[in-house]
Design a protein around this motif. Structure first.
Motif, PDB file in Angstrom:
ATOM      1  N   HIS A   1       0.642  -1.087  -0.542  1.00 24.44           N
ATOM      2  CA  HIS A   1      -0.400   0.226   0.436  1.00 24.44           C
ATOM      3  C   HIS A   1       1.114   1.077  -0.210  1.00 24.44           C
ATOM      4  CE1 HIS A   1      -3.706  -1.922   0.797  1.00 24.44           C
ATOM      5  NE2 HIS A   1      -3.323  -2.695   1.599  1.00 24.44           N
ATOM      6  N   GLY A   2       0.962   1.587  -0.949  1.00 20.81           N
ATOM      7  CA  GLY A   2       1.044   2.994  -0.856  1.00 20.81           C
ATOM      8  C   GLY A   2       0.391   3.950  -0.286  1.00 20.81           C
ATOM      9  N   PHE A   3       0.512   5.277   0.619  1.00 19.76           N
ATOM     10  CA  PHE A   3      -0.105   5.709   1.477  1.00 19.76           C
ATOM     11  C   PHE A   3       0.127   8.071   1.162  1.00 19.76           C
ATOM     12  CE2 PHE A   3       0.069   6.751   5.911  1.00 19.76           C
ATOM     13  CZ  PHE A   3       1.770   6.297   6.201  1.00 19.76           C
ATOM     14  N   VAL A   4      -0.703   8.698   2.076  1.00 21.26           N
ATOM     15  CA  VAL A   4       0.166   9.429   2.278  1.00 21.26           C
ATOM     16  C   VAL A   4      -1.279  10.560   3.174  1.00 21.26           C
ATOM     17  CG1 VAL A   4       0.206  12.201   1.415  1.00 21.26           C
ATOM     18  CG2 VAL A   4       0.573  10.684  -0.097  1.00 21.26           C
ATOM     19  N   VAL A   5      -0.687  10.428   4.431  1.00 19.24           N
ATOM     20  CA  VAL A   5      -1.218  10.829   5.679  1.00 19.24           C
ATOM     21  C   VAL A   5      -2.490  12.306   5.436  1.00 19.24           C
ATOM     22  CG1 VAL A   5      -0.179  12.968   5.995  1.00 19.24           C
ATOM     23  CG2 VAL A   5      -0.898  10.935   7.969  1.00 19.24           C
TER      24      VAL A   5
END
Lengths: 339, 339
Positions: free
Chosen positions: A279-283
Motif C-alpha cells: 500500500h502507498g499512502f499519504v497521511v
C-alpha cells in the motif's frame, strides 16, 4: 494592544525554480518581505518552528506528485507558532497553534492553514511538530491502518531513526512487535538500540551484506515492512517477507531521482506467491483517522513510549540547505528551523 | 455391480523432473499403470476432463512456490469426473464431481480431493472446470475481494481472453465497469470484442506502441488492473493507473523464468504518489468466499453474462505439450484434456 512584532519585517524562503532530485540551496531565494497584516477571518502567526521534511523533494520537483509548491511561492512547511493577532472568533492571541505556515517568520494564516491548538505543557513545541504532529500521524496511520500489526509479529523499518521511523518503532514496540531498524552510521545505530529500543538495528552502509544482515536479524521472516526508502534497502527486505506480509510505502528517499525511471528487481512473483499486500499512502488523505491517532499518540507520549529527538537549525538562512542535510542523513532527529 | 471399467488400465502422466521456465514435454513421462482400487472412505473417479493451467509452471519449478508437485508423482490437475465406485456415504456411483484428480484416467480419490458435485443440466462439464470452477472463483475473488469494483470505473485485464480473464470481463461488465482487455493476435482480439464484449481490446504483439495503446484506450485512467502477466504489459498499464487504483496480481505468465530475477521499472514512487494498493492472492486461501462466489457465478452464467469457450485436447499423450501450448497462447478458451 501589543504591536511589538510590527517592524521586525518578514524574512521568507521562496521557491526560485524547480528541483531535479534532492533540492540544492539554489532552488530557493531568501527575501525580506513586509510584515503581512492579519487576514479577515484569519490570524497572524509568529512562526516558532518550521519543519524540514523528505516529502519536500517531491513538492519541488517537476515530476508528478501529490502536492506541488509553485515557483515564486513561499516554501510550504508545517510549523508551530503563536497567534499574535486574530480576526477569527475561534482563535486567540497567545494561542499556540500547529499548521501550515511555511518557511517564514510570520504567516497570514487562513483557518484552513490551522490544524489544531497545541498544549506546551504536554510536550515541547518541537515535539508537537514531530511525534505529535504529522510525522506521528504518518507513523500511526501507516502502521495501524495499512500494516495491521499483531502482537508477536516482526516489523522492519527503514530510515529507522528518522522522524517517522522513530515513532513507528515506539508504537510497534508498544503493540508487542519485534522491531528491526535499518539506518546508517554508528551514531544512528546506537540511537536505534539504546534510545529507540529496536530489537535489532542494521547499518545499510555495509551494503555488500545488507540482504544477509536483514535475513540474520529476521530469522523467522518479516510480517510488516514499513518502507521509507525503496531502492537497495527494499531489495534486501523483500526476500525475507513472509507469506501474507504487508508492505507500507511511506517514502522513497533512497531513490533521489525518479525522472530516470530507475530499474529494480520485479516484485510480481513475490507479491503473488507470498500473497503480499503493498500500500502507498499519504497521511493527508486520512483526516478521518486523526482523532483516534492523535489520542493514541498523546497516550504513548505521556507513557514514555515515544522518543522525540529534534535537531533545530537557527535562522532561515539555514533553510535552503536543510533538505540536502536531511537526505545526506546528517540530521539527528526531527529536523526543524527556528526562523 | 457393474465393473466394466476394470481392465481398461490407468494411463497416467507423471512428473519426470523439475522444469526450468515453461515445462517442456520431457518434464513428463506417460505410463500405463494398474487400475487403482477404491480407497477406504473414498471413491474411484473416472476422469472425464482434466485441466491445463498456467499455475502448473510454478508447481513444477524448483523455485519457491505456493504448491509443488513432486518428481515421480502423477501431475496434479483439477478435473471433472464420474464416481464409478464409492466407499463413502456422502458420494455415490454416478455422481458427477469436481476435484483434484490429476492427469490420469482414474483417480483413487480421498474425500479431501473432492470439491463438490456438479450439475450437468446447468452447464456442460468442461464449463464446471472453468467459469464455474476454480477459474471462475479466481476471477470473482480477485475482482470483488481485492479489486473492489464500483460502477463506472475502468478495469484493464491482461490475458484478457484466457480462462480467468474472460470471466473477469463478464463479471466486471455486469458490475457496470468499462472493460479493456490486453491479449495477442487477431483471433483473440475478435473474441474479446465480439464474444466477451470488452469495450476495447489491445494486441500486445504491437509492443512498440503498447503504452500508447493502453493510454488511448483509457483516456481517463485505470481504476483496477487485473494482472495475469507482469512484465512489459504491466509496465504499459502502471503509468495510467489512477490515484487510489487497485492492482490485483493473479498471475505472472509473461515472465517465463523468475530464477534469473528479472528487472523492471521500480514501482515505489507510483505506489506512493498514486496511493496504490497491490495485492497478490491465490484462490485456495479464500475458501470462506467460495459459497458466495459460486452462487454469484452460477447466477451470472444462467443470465448469459459469462462466456466459457473450451479447447479440449484428446488423450493423455497430448498432456506433456499442453502447458507449452498454453504459454505460447495457442489455446482458444479454457484448455483441458479428455483423458
Amino acid at each position: 494592544v501589543d504591536n511589538s512584532h510590527i517592524g521586525t519585517g518578514n524574512r521568507q524562503v521562496r521557491v526560485a525554480k524547480r528541483a531535479i532530485g534532492v533540492p540544492s540551496p539554489d532552488v530557493f531565494s531568501v527575501v525580506d518581505a513586509a510584515l503581512p497584516s492579519c487576514p479577515p477571518d484569519g490570524v497572524l502567526v509568529r512562526v516558532m518552528f518550521a519543519a524540514v521534511d523528505p516529502a519536500m523533494r517531491g513538492w519541488l520537483s517537476s515530476e508528478t506528485n501529490y502536492l506541488t509548491v509553485a515557483t515564486g511561492a513561499v516554501m510550504r512547511a508545517e510549523g508551530i507558532g503563536e497567534v499574535v493577532e486574530s480576526r477569527h472568533s475561534d482563535w486567540h492571541r497567545g494561542d499556540w497553534v500547529y499548521g501550515s505556515f511555511g518557511w517564514q517568520r510570520f504567516c497570514a494564516a487562513g483557518v484552513s492553514d490551522l490544524r489544531w491548538r497545541i498544549d506546551p505543557s504536554i510536550a515541547p513545541p518541537a515535539v508537537w511538530l514531530g511525534a505529535l504532529g504529522l510525522n506521528g500521524l504518518t507513523a500511526w496511520i501507516g502502521l495501524n491502518h495499512f500494516g495491521r500489526p499483531r502482537s508477536g509479529e516482526v516489523i522492519v523499518v527503514s530510515t529507522a531513526a528518522g522522524a517517522v521511523g522513530s515513532v513507528v518503532a515506539g508504537l510497534a514496540r508498544a503493540a508487542g512487535l519485534r522491531t528491526v531498524g535499518i539506518t546508517r552510521g554508528a551514531a544512528k545505530i546506537t540511537r536505534c538500540i539504546e534510545t529507540l529500543k529496536y530489537d535489532a538495528a542494521i547499518d545499510y552502509g555495509d551494503a555488500r551484506s545488507l540482504g544477509a544482515a536483514v535475513a540474520a536479524a529476521c530469522p523467522d521472516g518479516v510480517d510488516i515492512f514499513y518502507d521509507n526508502t525503496a531502492g537497495a534497502i527494499a531489495d534486501a527486505v523483500f526476500p525475507v517477507l513472509k507469506r501474507g506480509a504487508r508492505v507500507v510505502q511511506c517514502g522513497t528517499v533512497a531513490v533521489q531521482n525518479w525522472l530516470d525511471a530507475p530499474a529494480g528487481p520485479r516484485r510480481e512473483r513475490d507479491i503473488l506467491v507470498k500473497r503480499l499486500s503493498w500500500h502507498g499512502f499519504v497521511v493527508i488523505d486520512h483526516e478521518n483517522l486523526y482523532p483516534e491517532a492523535r489520542a493514541d499518540l498523546q497516550r504513548a507520549w505521556l507513557a514514555g513510549k515515544l522518543d522525540a529527538q529534534t535537531e533545530i537549525l537557527d535562522g532561515l538562512d539555514a533553510a535552503p540547505g536543510s533538505i540536502r542535510h536531511l537526505y545526506e542523513g546528517h540530521n539527528t532527529g526531527r529536523l526543524c528551523i527556528r526562523p
